[in-house]
Design a protein around this motif. Structure first.
Motif, PDB file in Angstrom:
ATOM      1  N   GLY A 135       0.319   7.591  -6.131  1.00 36.18           N
ATOM      2  CA  GLY A 135      -0.817   8.505  -6.138  1.00 36.18           C
ATOM      3  C   GLY A 135      -2.172   7.812  -6.180  1.00 36.18           C
ATOM      4  O   GLY A 135      -3.197   8.453  -6.378  1.00 36.18           O
ATOM      5  N   TRP A 136      -2.173   6.496  -5.987  1.00 33.73           N
ATOM      6  CA  TRP A 136      -3.429   5.743  -6.017  1.00 33.73           C
ATOM      7  C   TRP A 136      -4.161   5.810  -4.687  1.00 33.73           C
ATOM      8  O   TRP A 136      -5.358   5.561  -4.612  1.00 33.73           O
ATOM      9  CB  TRP A 136      -3.170   4.286  -6.365  1.00 33.73           C
ATOM     10  N   LEU A 166       0.836  -1.201   0.000  1.00 32.36           N
ATOM     11  CA  LEU A 166       0.000   0.000   0.000  1.00 32.36           C
ATOM     12  C   LEU A 166       0.873   1.253   0.000  1.00 32.36           C
ATOM     13  O   LEU A 166       0.477   2.275  -0.566  1.00 32.36           O
ATOM     14  CB  LEU A 166      -0.954  -0.012   1.195  1.00 32.36           C
ATOM     15  N   GLN A 167       2.052   1.160   0.599  1.00 34.03           N
ATOM     16  CA  GLN A 167       2.986   2.299   0.577  1.00 34.03           C
ATOM     17  C   GLN A 167       3.404   2.616  -0.863  1.00 34.03           C
ATOM     18  O   GLN A 167       3.513   3.782  -1.237  1.00 34.03           O
ATOM     19  CB  GLN A 167       4.217   1.979   1.449  1.00 34.03           C
ATOM     20  N   ASP A 168       3.583   1.576  -1.687  1.00 31.25           N
ATOM     21  CA  ASP A 168       3.900   1.785  -3.104  1.00 31.25           C
ATOM     22  C   ASP A 168       2.726   2.459  -3.810  1.00 31.25           C
ATOM     23  O   ASP A 168       2.918   3.314  -4.675  1.00 31.25           O
ATOM     24  CB  ASP A 168       4.223   0.457  -3.795  1.00 31.25           C
ATOM     25  N   TRP A 169       1.517   2.050  -3.458  1.00 34.38           N
ATOM     26  CA  TRP A 169       0.319   2.667  -4.044  1.00 34.38           C
ATOM     27  C   TRP A 169       0.253   4.146  -3.671  1.00 34.38           C
ATOM     28  O   TRP A 169      -0.136   4.977  -4.488  1.00 34.38           O
ATOM     29  CB  TRP A 169      -0.929   1.956  -3.559  1.00 34.38           C
ATOM     30  N   LEU A 170       0.624   4.453  -2.436  1.00 29.72           N
ATOM     31  CA  LEU A 170       0.652   5.844  -1.983  1.00 29.72           C
ATOM     32  C   LEU A 170       1.626   6.646  -2.838  1.00 29.72           C
ATOM     33  O   LEU A 170       1.289   7.735  -3.323  1.00 29.72           O
ATOM     34  CB  LEU A 170       1.054   5.902  -0.506  1.00 29.72           C
ATOM     35  N   LYS A 171       2.813   6.115  -3.058  1.00 28.34           N
ATOM     36  CA  LYS A 171       3.817   6.787  -3.881  1.00 28.34           C
ATOM     37  C   LYS A 171       3.336   6.977  -5.317  1.00 28.34           C
ATOM     38  O   LYS A 171       3.706   7.943  -5.978  1.00 28.34           O
ATOM     39  CB  LYS A 171       5.129   5.996  -3.876  1.00 28.34           C
ATOM     40  N   ARG A 180      -9.272   9.544  -6.141  1.00 30.98           N
ATOM     41  CA  ARG A 180     -10.478   9.584  -6.972  1.00 30.98           C
ATOM     42  C   ARG A 180     -10.426   8.674  -8.192  1.00 30.98           C
ATOM     43  O   ARG A 180     -11.387   8.004  -8.510  1.00 30.98           O
ATOM     44  CB  ARG A 180     -10.755  11.009  -7.430  1.00 30.98           C
ATOM     45  N   ASP A 181      -9.313   8.667  -8.888  1.00 36.41           N
ATOM     46  CA  ASP A 181      -9.214   7.849 -10.105  1.00 36.41           C
ATOM     47  C   ASP A 181      -9.315   6.375  -9.760  1.00 36.41           C
ATOM     48  O   ASP A 181      -8.591   5.892  -8.893  1.00 36.41           O
ATOM     49  CB  ASP A 181      -7.892   8.112 -10.832  1.00 36.41           C
TER      50      ASP A 181
END
Length: 148
Positions: free
Chosen positions: A13-14, A6-11, A74-75
């Protein structure tokens, strides 16, 4: 296989960081419970039963993501919330795939074609949503008891 988090997703922008509260978790699970009850209303079409049960599943998944410290950007919001279940409650690929199938079916029945949902599909999403709601609560009790 690449190990993603999830940290990768944060980076990417997801996701965005999010501080939740026990009240927010209670509200999300309460909406899931409400929708699980309402989708069983016999006069509703299977399209609406699926839509409401899908929303119950989405609220439960959102509760897990919030407890993990994130919310979806949002996306592709619904897609990300569903896919995040692999990282939050460690849902298996089959559950995630089924829920994503119902996400797509909901879009068709909600925006493109009425009558696209069978009674069997409405029953399947109800069972999936009910199971997910219970799994999220079990996960919360084990991993974030302070939020219950």
């Amino acid at each position: 296989m690449i190990n993603v988090s999830l940290q990768d997703w944060l980076k990417s922008g997801w996701l965005v960081e999010h501080k939740t509260s026990s009240q927010e978790i209670a509200d999300l699970l309460g909406m899931a419970d409400r929708d699980l009850a309402q989708c069983q209303t016999p006069v509703l079409s299977p399209d609406w039963q699926l839509n409401i049960a899908y929303n119950a599943a989405l609220q439960a998944a959102t509760a897990a993501l919030s407890a993990a410290g994130y919310r979806a950007a949002r996306d592709a919001h619904h897609y990300r919330v569903i896919q995040s279940l692999a990282y939050t409650i460690k849902a298996d690929a089959r559950l995630i795939s089924q829920l994503d199938k119902f996400r797509k079916k909901r879009n068709i029945s909600g925006y493109e074609r009425a009558g696209a949902v069978s009674e069997q599909e409405a029953k399947e999403i109800f069972a999936l949503a009910e199971n997910l709601r219970n799994e999220v609560e079990k996960w919360l009790r084990s991993n974030h008891p302070e939020l219950l």
